[in-house]
Design a protein around this motif. Sequence first.
Motif, short mmCIF file in Angstrom:
data_model
loop_
_atom_site.label_atom_id
_atom_site.label_comp_id
_atom_site.label_asym_id
_atom_site.label_seq_id
_atom_site.Cartn_x
_atom_site.Cartn_y
_atom_site.Cartn_z
N UNK A 3 62.06 50.96 -6.12
CA UNK A 3 63.00 49.87 -5.90
C UNK A 3 62.28 48.63 -5.39
N UNK A 4 61.30 48.82 -4.48
CA UNK A 4 60.60 47.67 -3.90
C UNK A 4 59.89 46.85 -4.97
N UNK A 5 59.14 47.51 -5.85
CA UNK A 5 58.42 46.79 -6.91
C UNK A 5 59.39 46.15 -7.90
N UNK A 6 60.52 46.81 -8.13
CA UNK A 6 61.51 46.27 -9.06
C UNK A 6 62.12 44.98 -8.50
N UNK A 7 62.36 44.96 -7.19
CA UNK A 7 62.92 43.77 -6.56
C UNK A 7 61.91 42.62 -6.57
N UNK A 8 60.63 42.93 -6.40
CA UNK A 8 59.60 41.90 -6.49
C UNK A 8 59.54 41.31 -7.89
N UNK A 9 59.65 42.18 -8.89
CA UNK A 9 59.66 41.69 -10.28
C UNK A 9 60.89 40.84 -10.53
N UNK A 12 60.25 37.35 -9.31
CA UNK A 12 59.38 36.63 -10.26
C UNK A 12 60.16 36.16 -11.48
N UNK A 13 60.98 37.06 -12.03
CA UNK A 13 61.81 36.71 -13.19
C UNK A 13 62.79 35.60 -12.82
N UNK A 14 63.35 35.68 -11.63
CA UNK A 14 64.29 34.66 -11.19
C UNK A 14 63.64 33.29 -11.09
N UNK A 15 62.40 33.23 -10.59
CA UNK A 15 61.69 31.96 -10.49
C UNK A 15 61.40 31.38 -11.87
N UNK A 50 61.55 37.50 -23.06
CA UNK A 50 60.39 38.37 -22.83
C UNK A 50 60.21 38.74 -21.37
N UNK A 51 60.33 37.77 -20.45
CA UNK A 51 59.98 38.06 -19.05
C UNK A 51 60.86 39.13 -18.40
N UNK A 52 62.14 39.30 -18.76
CA UNK A 52 62.89 40.38 -18.13
C UNK A 52 62.42 41.78 -18.52
#
Length: 243
Positions: A3-9, A12-15, A50-52
Amino acid sequence: MEVESELKSLITVGLFTYVSLTYCYRIAAKIPKGLPRLLALLPVMIILFIIPINLHSIYLGHPLVILRVEHEPHFKSPHLASSLQDFWGRRWNLRVLETLRLVIYYPIRSVSIRIIGDRSSSLPPVFVTFAVSGLIHELLYYSILRAKPTWEITWFFVLHGVLVDMEIILKKKVKLRLHRAITGPLAMANLTLTSVCLVLAPLLRNRVDERIIHEFYLFLDFFLSLFPSKVYPRSLKFQKVIK
């Protein structure tokens, strides 16, 4: 899936999404309409698709990026459609429909009119629009399933592109029209049958329903772990479910 790595991704996708949408509204919107603006927006559209893919969660990885925020309804009583043409052309996913018309249907029809004339000019753009929509949905399915494409969802839209073209031809050739009390249920039956066989089948085959439940408990467990156990105690049964 952590979950932690998924939230970090997700951050990034949000930015990337924020920067891309800012470009669309601040820069691309000032470019003249037509092909120049389409070329300016095309790289952003590709990036947003692509980014998601960096997100592996079903909840977070579905790359549905809304480029235009409007308060108009997205659906118009699809269950009341009198035919497939009425369903796809006037009632289902209206905002996406308008985008596909502007980007694919109208440009192809302008070329089609010059080649085959006005009478049948709508047939090629209708089919191509459905085919492109199928490929887009195939990409969306890949972002959810992360499995080798089976092309079922693409064939679903290709099939309906052929059926809608056939309907257009029949309406022009045959003067006798059936009542919507007959054509409506036939259209709904067609949509139901083809959806079950080509749209739902790959989702169920890849156990998406089970993954959704499993990921829900993973995220719930992560967020509950942020609070003291005395505030939100977790039962032994819950702990077994998330393993």
